[in-house]
Write an enzyme that holds these catalytic residues in place. Structure first.
Site, PDB file in Angstrom:
ATOM      1  N   SER A   1       0.811  -1.232   0.000  1.00 37.08           N
ATOM      2  CA  SER A   1       0.000   0.000   0.000  1.00 37.08           C
ATOM      3  C   SER A   1       0.840   1.276   0.000  1.00 37.08           C
ATOM      4  O   SER A   1       1.872   1.365   0.659  1.00 37.08           O
ATOM      5  CB  SER A   1      -0.924   0.019   1.206  1.00 37.08           C
ATOM      6  OG  SER A   1      -1.580   1.262   1.264  1.00 37.08           O
TER       7      SER A   1
ATOM      8  N   THR B   1     -15.920 -12.333 -18.266  1.00 39.69           N
ATOM      9  CA  THR B   1     -17.072 -13.125 -17.827  1.00 39.69           C
ATOM     10  C   THR B   1     -18.305 -12.251 -18.051  1.00 39.69           C
ATOM     11  O   THR B   1     -18.617 -11.368 -17.247  1.00 39.69           O
ATOM     12  CB  THR B   1     -16.935 -13.470 -16.326  1.00 39.69           C
ATOM     13  OG1 THR B   1     -15.600 -13.941 -16.093  1.00 39.69           O
ATOM     14  CG2 THR B   1     -17.946 -14.497 -15.895  1.00 39.69           C
TER      15      THR B   1
ATOM     16  N   GLY C   1      -3.857   5.611 -13.911  1.00 39.22           N
ATOM     17  CA  GLY C   1      -4.571   5.439 -12.640  1.00 39.22           C
ATOM     18  C   GLY C   1      -4.007   6.226 -11.468  1.00 39.22           C
ATOM     19  O   GLY C   1      -4.564   6.175 -10.365  1.00 39.22           O
TER      20      GLY C   1
ATOM     21  N   TYR D   1      -1.839   1.892 -12.536  1.00 35.14           N
ATOM     22  CA  TYR D   1      -0.804   2.920 -12.342  1.00 35.14           C
ATOM     23  C   TYR D   1       0.606   2.338 -12.371  1.00 35.14           C
ATOM     24  O   TYR D   1       1.585   3.068 -12.292  1.00 35.14           O
ATOM     25  CB  TYR D   1      -1.036   3.689 -11.032  1.00 35.14           C
ATOM     26  CG  TYR D   1      -1.350   2.818  -9.844  1.00 35.14           C
ATOM     27  CD1 TYR D   1      -0.349   2.191  -9.129  1.00 35.14           C
ATOM     28  CD2 TYR D   1      -2.668   2.612  -9.467  1.00 35.14           C
ATOM     29  CE1 TYR D   1      -0.641   1.371  -8.062  1.00 35.14           C
ATOM     30  CE2 TYR D   1      -2.978   1.787  -8.395  1.00 35.14           C
ATOM     31  CZ  TYR D   1      -1.960   1.178  -7.690  1.00 35.14           C
ATOM     32  OH  TYR D   1      -2.253   0.353  -6.639  1.00 35.14           O
TER      33      TYR D   1
ATOM     34  N   GLY E   1     -14.350  -4.326 -17.927  1.00 41.50           N
ATOM     35  CA  GLY E   1     -14.192  -4.945 -16.604  1.00 41.50           C
ATOM     36  C   GLY E   1     -15.417  -4.759 -15.737  1.00 41.50           C
ATOM     37  O   GLY E   1     -16.164  -3.781 -15.883  1.00 41.50           O
TER      38      GLY E   1
ATOM     39  N   GLY F   1     -15.138  -5.826 -12.128  1.00 44.65           N
ATOM     40  CA  GLY F   1     -14.696  -6.155 -10.766  1.00 44.65           C
ATOM     41  C   GLY F   1     -14.999  -5.021  -9.798  1.00 44.65           C
ATOM     42  O   GLY F   1     -15.840  -4.151 -10.074  1.00 44.65           O
ATOM     43  N   GLY F   2     -14.284  -5.030  -8.659  1.00 48.55           N
ATOM     44  CA  GLY F   2     -14.539  -4.046  -7.600  1.00 48.55           C
ATOM     45  C   GLY F   2     -14.313  -2.617  -8.054  1.00 48.55           C
ATOM     46  O   GLY F   2     -15.131  -1.725  -7.776  1.00 48.55           O
TER      47      GLY F   2
ATOM     48  N   LYS G   1     -13.834  -4.205   1.956  1.00 45.76           N
ATOM     49  CA  LYS G   1     -14.639  -3.028   1.611  1.00 45.76           C
ATOM     50  C   LYS G   1     -16.147  -3.292   1.677  1.00 45.76           C
ATOM     51  O   LYS G   1     -16.934  -2.361   1.833  1.00 45.76           O
ATOM     52  CB  LYS G   1     -14.285  -2.540   0.197  1.00 45.76           C
ATOM     53  CG  LYS G   1     -12.923  -1.892   0.094  1.00 45.76           C
ATOM     54  CD  LYS G   1     -12.719  -1.319  -1.301  1.00 45.76           C
ATOM     55  CE  LYS G   1     -11.315  -0.806  -1.492  1.00 45.76           C
ATOM     56  NZ  LYS G   1     -11.107  -0.184  -2.804  1.00 45.76           N
TER      57      LYS G   1
ATOM     58  N   ASN H   1     -14.715   2.558   1.338  1.00 45.94           N
ATOM     59  CA  ASN H   1     -13.247   2.581   1.461  1.00 45.94           C
ATOM     60  C   ASN H   1     -12.769   3.646   2.443  1.00 45.94           C
ATOM     61  O   ASN H   1     -11.577   3.720   2.731  1.00 45.94           O
ATOM     62  CB  ASN H   1     -12.576   2.785   0.088  1.00 45.94           C
ATOM     63  CG  ASN H   1     -12.595   4.235  -0.352  1.00 45.94           C
ATOM     64  OD1 ASN H   1     -13.508   4.975  -0.010  1.00 45.94           O
ATOM     65  ND2 ASN H   1     -11.600   4.651  -1.106  1.00 45.94           N
TER      66      ASN H   1
HETATM   67  P1  NAP Z   1     -11.037  -7.364  -9.464  1.00 47.89           P
HETATM   68  O1  NAP Z   1     -12.213  -7.042  -8.627  1.00 47.89           O
HETATM   69  O2  NAP Z   1     -10.305  -8.630  -9.231  1.00 47.89           O
HETATM   70  O3  NAP Z   1     -11.509  -7.317 -11.026  1.00 47.89           O
HETATM   71  C1  NAP Z   1     -10.629  -7.682 -12.051  1.00 47.89           C
HETATM   72  C2  NAP Z   1     -11.271  -7.418 -13.416  1.00 47.89           C
HETATM   73  O4  NAP Z   1     -10.285  -7.683 -14.428  1.00 47.89           O
HETATM   74  C3  NAP Z   1     -12.460  -8.333 -13.731  1.00 47.89           C
HETATM   75  O5  NAP Z   1     -13.363  -7.650 -14.564  1.00 47.89           O
HETATM   76  C4  NAP Z   1     -11.775  -9.486 -14.490  1.00 47.89           C
HETATM   77  O6  NAP Z   1     -12.653 -10.194 -15.346  1.00 47.89           O
HETATM   78  C5  NAP Z   1     -10.775  -8.716 -15.310  1.00 47.89           C
HETATM   79  N1  NAP Z   1      -9.640  -9.571 -15.721  1.00 47.89           N
HETATM   80  C6  NAP Z   1      -8.643 -10.043 -14.934  1.00 47.89           C
HETATM   81  N2  NAP Z   1      -7.777 -10.770 -15.654  1.00 47.89           N
HETATM   82  C7  NAP Z   1      -8.234 -10.749 -16.941  1.00 47.89           C
HETATM   83  C8  NAP Z   1      -7.780 -11.301 -18.177  1.00 47.89           C
HETATM   84  N3  NAP Z   1      -6.665 -12.045 -18.232  1.00 47.89           N
HETATM   85  N4  NAP Z   1      -8.493 -11.062 -19.307  1.00 47.89           N
HETATM   86  C9  NAP Z   1      -9.617 -10.312 -19.254  1.00 47.89           C
HETATM   87  N5  NAP Z   1     -10.116  -9.749 -18.124  1.00 47.89           N
HETATM   88  C10 NAP Z   1      -9.429  -9.976 -16.981  1.00 47.89           C
HETATM   89  O7  NAP Z   1      -9.924  -6.214  -9.353  1.00 47.89           O
HETATM   90  P2  NAP Z   1     -10.137  -4.650  -9.065  1.00 47.89           P
HETATM   91  O8  NAP Z   1      -9.978  -4.397  -7.612  1.00 47.89           O
HETATM   92  O9  NAP Z   1     -11.395  -4.214  -9.738  1.00 47.89           O
HETATM   93  O10 NAP Z   1      -8.834  -4.020  -9.780  1.00 47.89           O
HETATM   94  C11 NAP Z   1      -8.710  -4.012 -11.194  1.00 47.89           C
HETATM   95  C12 NAP Z   1      -7.543  -3.129 -11.631  1.00 47.89           C
HETATM   96  O11 NAP Z   1      -7.767  -1.790 -11.213  1.00 47.89           O
HETATM   97  C13 NAP Z   1      -6.171  -3.526 -11.040  1.00 47.89           C
HETATM   98  O12 NAP Z   1      -5.210  -3.349 -12.034  1.00 47.89           O
HETATM   99  C14 NAP Z   1      -5.959  -2.497  -9.931  1.00 47.89           C
HETATM  100  O13 NAP Z   1      -4.591  -2.232  -9.687  1.00 47.89           O
HETATM  101  C15 NAP Z   1      -6.637  -1.276 -10.519  1.00 47.89           C
HETATM  102  N6  NAP Z   1      -7.121  -0.331  -9.504  1.00 47.89           N
HETATM  103  C16 NAP Z   1      -6.672   0.950  -9.566  1.00 47.89           C
HETATM  104  C17 NAP Z   1      -7.113   1.875  -8.636  1.00 47.89           C
HETATM  105  C18 NAP Z   1      -6.614   3.290  -8.690  1.00 47.89           C
HETATM  106  O14 NAP Z   1      -6.831   4.040  -7.729  1.00 47.89           O
HETATM  107  N7  NAP Z   1      -5.985   3.703  -9.760  1.00 47.89           N
HETATM  108  C19 NAP Z   1      -8.042   1.498  -7.646  1.00 47.89           C
HETATM  109  C20 NAP Z   1      -8.492   0.169  -7.634  1.00 47.89           C
HETATM  110  C21 NAP Z   1      -8.023  -0.736  -8.577  1.00 47.89           C
HETATM  111  P3  NAP Z   1     -13.479 -11.484 -14.814  1.00 47.89           P
HETATM  112  O15 NAP Z   1     -14.693 -10.950 -14.112  1.00 47.89           O
HETATM  113  O16 NAP Z   1     -13.807 -12.238 -16.043  1.00 47.89           O
HETATM  114  O17 NAP Z   1     -12.570 -12.239 -13.880  1.00 47.89           O
END
Ligand code: NAP
Length: 291
Positions: free
Chosen positions: A24, A162, A253, A232, A136, A138-139, A75, A96
């Site tokens: 972090s 997915t 990011g 980032y 995407g 995800g979270g 979270k 958060n």
């Molecule tokens: P998460 O909840 O695990 O979600 C991951 C997402 O990426 C899902 O939609 C997943 O699809 C997709 N994915 C992963 N591997 C893949 C692949 N090989 N091919 C296609 N899709 C794929 O993660 P998250 O917390 O949302 O974080 C996602 C990204 O955002 C990370 O890189 C993280 O570092 C970044 N982030 C940045 C900030 C910021 O402040 N800049 C804040 C939070 C997160 P499926 O649903 O199919 O698995």
């Protein structure tokens, strides 16, 4: 201030709760900001297992905490312990940032706002009336897409590896806001992207160490598109490098990360955050980790 005078009996406490926090940037970024603003706060890491959250929160109430951040994987769970939840955090479905006042916990989510603020600052982009494609589900996508939905865009399209998750998230946005969100199968992306103003990658595709990966067929990009990647590390993903070559406005990011922290700073202290210093701190830390 001398080092030994910086932490004293009046020092107010802040922190970050999560399962593993070695990665972090928050403590470094926040502590430098309080030091710069001469605010008597200290921000600490609170690594914990899920089973201890309840007891920790009970203890926090009786210490000099004004609030704390929450990260992966708590979270959502943390919402059960809140006395009040900000409406946007309620819609996003995760918290958060927590502010503690008179022993009461109020939960916020500053991730999506962090993204939208940096989009305005760095790309001069206002989501109102715009068409947005989000990669995407995800979270991070939840926070970004719900916050954009709150800013009156014309349409949001969501696509995901997915597909069912994109369908579920779209349904939820349409239920909580209005019928503005559409899930898209990757085979239909070409027709959709042509019509869009903004493309946001919220997947982890392209993140270190997979810098050679790209979440979308690069031939689909067009000049009028503003292209964001919330990754980032690296600072410029392949998606951003190629978009830049086409003349698109781009954003990584870092701004989202800085601004979610700055929003939390402001929620806790009621003061304007030193955003540039926070950005410099993050870059410093990112560069040092690359070495
Ligand atoms: P998460 O909840 O695990 O979600 C991951 C997402 O990426 C899902 O939609 C997943 O699809 C997709 N994915 C992963 N591997 C893949 C692949 N090989 N091919 C296609 N899709 C794929 O993660 P998250 O917390 O949302 O974080 C996602 C990204 O955002 C990370 O890189 C993280 O570092 C970044 N982030 C940045 C900030 C910021 O402040 N800049 C804040 C939070 C997160 P499926 O649903 O199919 O698995």
């Amino acid at each position: 201030l001398k080092e030994e005078e910086m932490i004293n009996n009046d020092t107010r406490l802040l922190g970050l709760m999560g399962e593993t926090l070695g990665h972090s940037f928050s403590a470094f970024m926040h502590n430098r900001a309080y030091e710069r603003e001469n605010l008597n706060y200290i921000y600490i890491n609170m690594e914990t297992e899920k089973k201890n959250i309840g007891e920790i929160l009970n203890g926090i109430k009786y210490l000099k905490f004004d609030g704390f951040n929450v990260t992966i994987p708590y979270k959502i769970d943390i919402m059960n312990y809140m006395d009040e939840i900000d409406p946007l955090a309620e819609k996003i479905g995760s918290v958060n940032t927590v502010k503690i006042e008179d022993g009461r916990f109020k939960g916020y989510n500053t991730d999506g706002e962090g993204f939208v603020i940096s989009l305005a600052e760095e790309c001069n982009f206002d989501c109102r009336g715009k068409k947005v494609l989000i990669l995407g589900s995800g979270g991070a996508s939840r926070a970004v897409s719900m916050t954009i939905a709150d800013k009156n865009p014309e349409k949001i399209y969501i696509t995901n590896r997915t597909l069912q998750k994109a369908v579920d998230l779209s349904d939820e946005i349409n239920y909580k806001f209005s019928e503005i969100c559409f899930p898209v199968d990757s085979v239909n992306l070409d027709a959709v992207i042509e019509d869009c103003d903004l493309l946001i990658n919220t997947t982890s595709v392209g993140m270190h160490p997979n810098e050679d990966m790209c979440p979308i067929d690069l031939d689909l990009l067009h000049e009028g598109l503003t292209v964001c990647d919330i990754i980032y590390n690296p600072e410029k993903t392949m998606l951003l490098i190629e978009a830049e070559k086409l003349g698109c406005k781009t954003m990584n990011g870092i701004g989202m990360l800085v601004n979610q922290g700055a929003k939390a700073f402001e929620i806790w202290t009621d003061k304007k955050a030193p955003i540039e210093l926070m950005r410099e701190s993050l870059k410093l830390l990112l560069d040092s980790r690359k070495k």
